[in-house]
Design an enzyme around this catalytic site. Structure first.
Site, PDB file in Angstrom:
ATOM      1  N   GLY A  52     -13.823  32.636 -15.987  1.00 36.27           N
ATOM      2  CA  GLY A  52     -14.076  31.237 -15.720  1.00 36.27           C
ATOM      3  C   GLY A  52     -14.898  30.586 -16.814  1.00 36.27           C
ATOM      4  O   GLY A  52     -15.741  31.226 -17.446  1.00 36.27           O
ATOM      5  N   HIS A  55     -19.705  29.431 -18.797  1.00 38.06           N
ATOM      6  CA  HIS A  55     -20.654  30.468 -19.219  1.00 38.06           C
ATOM      7  C   HIS A  55     -20.844  30.486 -20.731  1.00 38.06           C
ATOM      8  O   HIS A  55     -21.271  31.483 -21.291  1.00 38.06           O
ATOM      9  CB  HIS A  55     -20.173  31.839 -18.761  1.00 38.06           C
ATOM     10  CG  HIS A  55     -19.914  31.940 -17.290  1.00 38.06           C
ATOM     11  ND1 HIS A  55     -20.908  31.711 -16.362  1.00 38.06           N
ATOM     12  CD2 HIS A  55     -18.788  32.216 -16.585  1.00 38.06           C
ATOM     13  CE1 HIS A  55     -20.398  31.863 -15.145  1.00 38.06           C
ATOM     14  NE2 HIS A  55     -19.114  32.158 -15.255  1.00 38.06           N
ATOM     15  N   LYS A 103     -14.751  41.285 -16.387  1.00 33.66           N
ATOM     16  CA  LYS A 103     -15.965  41.295 -15.575  1.00 33.66           C
ATOM     17  C   LYS A 103     -15.578  41.556 -14.115  1.00 33.66           C
ATOM     18  O   LYS A 103     -14.510  41.136 -13.666  1.00 33.66           O
ATOM     19  CB  LYS A 103     -16.720  39.976 -15.710  1.00 33.66           C
ATOM     20  CG  LYS A 103     -17.170  39.689 -17.142  1.00 33.66           C
ATOM     21  CD  LYS A 103     -18.097  38.505 -17.220  1.00 33.66           C
ATOM     22  CE  LYS A 103     -17.526  37.237 -16.619  1.00 33.66           C
ATOM     23  NZ  LYS A 103     -16.209  36.868 -17.193  1.00 33.66           N
ATOM     24  N   HIS A 217     -22.764  32.512 -10.967  1.00 31.82           N
ATOM     25  CA  HIS A 217     -22.036  31.432 -10.298  1.00 31.82           C
ATOM     26  C   HIS A 217     -22.858  30.850  -9.151  1.00 31.82           C
ATOM     27  O   HIS A 217     -22.352  30.061  -8.364  1.00 31.82           O
ATOM     28  CB  HIS A 217     -20.709  31.951  -9.735  1.00 31.82           C
ATOM     29  CG  HIS A 217     -19.864  32.661 -10.729  1.00 31.82           C
ATOM     30  ND1 HIS A 217     -19.848  34.038 -10.832  1.00 31.82           N
ATOM     31  CD2 HIS A 217     -19.026  32.199 -11.679  1.00 31.82           C
ATOM     32  CE1 HIS A 217     -19.027  34.396 -11.806  1.00 31.82           C
ATOM     33  NE2 HIS A 217     -18.522  33.296 -12.335  1.00 31.82           N
TER      34      HIS A 217
END
Length: 329
Positions: A52, A55, A103, A217
Site C-alpha cells: 500500500g 509509507h 510484508k 496503518h
C-alpha cells in the site's frame, strides 16, 4: 484536513509521476500499473517489493542500483492488485528469476502469491520472502502473525546487494531470509494519520498519550500510556526487541525510523538514548541510520529496528547502492 494534494483519488498516481520527474534518468513510471522500475535493468535476479502507498519512501524510494528493480504501489494502505504485480514480474524478469519481498499482511500475501502462481504457470522462476519484524503483537487485524514494518528496508538492501553480485535466485532468497531471521522492530505513535480520501484522523490520542506498538496503518498497539521521555521511550521499545531475540555481544545495524511527522531533531535525541542503552548492553552499533524510511502518512511517532550482523550481512549492507532513499557510494 490540510494536505498539498489535488484530487484525493489521484494521490498515488500523481506522487509516482512526480517521483519519476525527479529521477527521470534512472527511474521509469508505468501508468495504469502504478509501477516504478529501474530504467537500466541488468541480467540478474530481479528484486520486486510493494504494498500500500502512504509509507514513503517505502517502496519506490528503494528502486535503483543495489536494491529493488521495481516497486508496485497499491492505493493508500491497500495491497496492489495481482495485475500490477504481474506486470512488474514481466518487466524485470531477465531469465535469472525474480524474488518478491512481501510484508506480512493478508492482502499482500494473497495478491503477491496469485501473481507468483501465474508467473510460474508461464515457466518463470519466482521466489518469495515474507518480512515479519514487528515484535509488538503476534496477530493483528491486518495479518496472520507478525506485521512487516521498517525492517523491510534492510531486506531490500540485503537481497538487492546479493542479486547485484550475480547470485542465483536460491542464493538471493537465502540471504534475504537470513536477514529476516535477524531483524526485529518495535514502534510507537503519538498521533493518528489522516487518509486523504477520509479527511480526518482514524482515531484520537489525547495530548498526553502515546500508543506503544501501534502498526503503520494505525493497528492497535499493546499499551496506551502517558507521553514518555526519549530515554524512557528508548528503554520501552528496546526492551521488547531484546526480550524477543538475543542480540547480546553482537554487532547490529540500527534504524531509528520516523513515521512521517516526527522532527529529525527528536529522532536524533531518541537515537542518542538507544545507542547509549546498546553500549551498556555490550551490543555494538556497526551501522546507524536515522530518518524517515518507512512512514505512515502524517503519523507522529517512530520505530526502532535492529538487524544482527555477521560478515556476510555486513558486506551486503555496505555494498554500493543508488536509490532515492538510500545511497552507498
Amino acid at each position: 484536513m490540510k494536505k498539498i494534494i489535488n484530487n484525493p483519488n489521484d494521490v498515488v498516481k500523481e506522487a509516482l509521476e512526480g517521483m519519476q520527474m525527479a529521477y527521470k534518468d534512472k527511474l521509469e513510471y508505468v501508468p495504469g500499473f502504478e509501477l516504478i522500475v529501474r530504467k537500466e535493468l541488468k541480467n540478474k535476479v530481479g528484486i520486486i517489493s510493494g504494498g500500500g502507498s502512504g509509507h514513503e519512501p517505502l517502496h519506490a524510494g528503494y528502486v535503483g542500483e543495489g536494491m529493488l528493480d521495481a516497486a508496485v504501489a497499491g492505493n493508500i494502505f491497500s495491497s496492489p492488485s495481482p495485475d500490477r504485480i504481474s506486470e512488474a514480474i514481466e518487466r524485470v524478469d531477465k531469465g535469472e528469476g525474480v524474488l518478491l519481498v512481501i510484508k506480512n499482511y493478508s492482502g499482500d500475501i494473497m495478491n503477491f502469491g496469485l501473481s507468483k502462481d501465474m508467473a510460474e504457470a508461464d515457466d518463470k522462476k519466482v521466489a518469495t520472502v515474507i518480512v515479519k519484524d514487528d515484535v509488538a503483537v503476534e496477530d493483528s487485524t491486518y495479518s496472520t502473525g507478525r506485521r512487516g514494518i521498517a525492517g523491510t528496508v534492510f531486506v531490500h538492501k540485503i537481497a538487492g546487494a546479493m542479486a547485484e553480485k550475480g547470485a542465483s535466485l536460491e542464493e538471493v532468497e537465502r540471504a534475504a531470509n537470513k536477514a529476516i531471521a535477524n531483524i526485529r522492530s518495535m514502534g510507537m505513535a503519538m498521533s493518528a494519520c489522516t487518509l486523504p480520501a477520509v479527511g480526518k484522523p482514524g482515531f484520537v490520542l489525547a495530548e498526553n498519550e502515546m500508543e506503544v506498538g501501534m502498526g503503520i496503518h494505525g493497528e492497535p498497539g499493546i499499551e496506551r500510556t502517558s507521553i514518555k521521555s526519549a530515554k524512557e521511550t528508548a528503554k520501552t521499545l528496546l526492551e521488547k526487541i531484546l526480550k524477543d531475540y538475543d542480540y547480546s555481544n553482537s554487532e547490529v545495524a540500527l534504524l531509528v525510523n520516523g513515521l512521517g511527522a516526527t522532527p529529525l531533531m527528536e529522532l536524533y535525541i531518541l537515537n542518542r538514548e538507544v545507542c547509549n542503552l546498546l553500549e551498556e548492553k555490550n551490543i555494538k552499533v556497526y551501522k546507524n541510520m536515522v530518518g524517515n524510511y518507512t512512514t505512515a502518512l502524517d503519523m507522529s511517532g517512530c520505530s526502532l529496528t535492529l538487524m544482527k550482523l555477521d560478515n556476510e550481512l555486513k558486506e551486503l549492507l555496505d555494498a554500493p547502492c543508488d536509490t532515492p532513499a538510500w545511497k552507498n557510494c
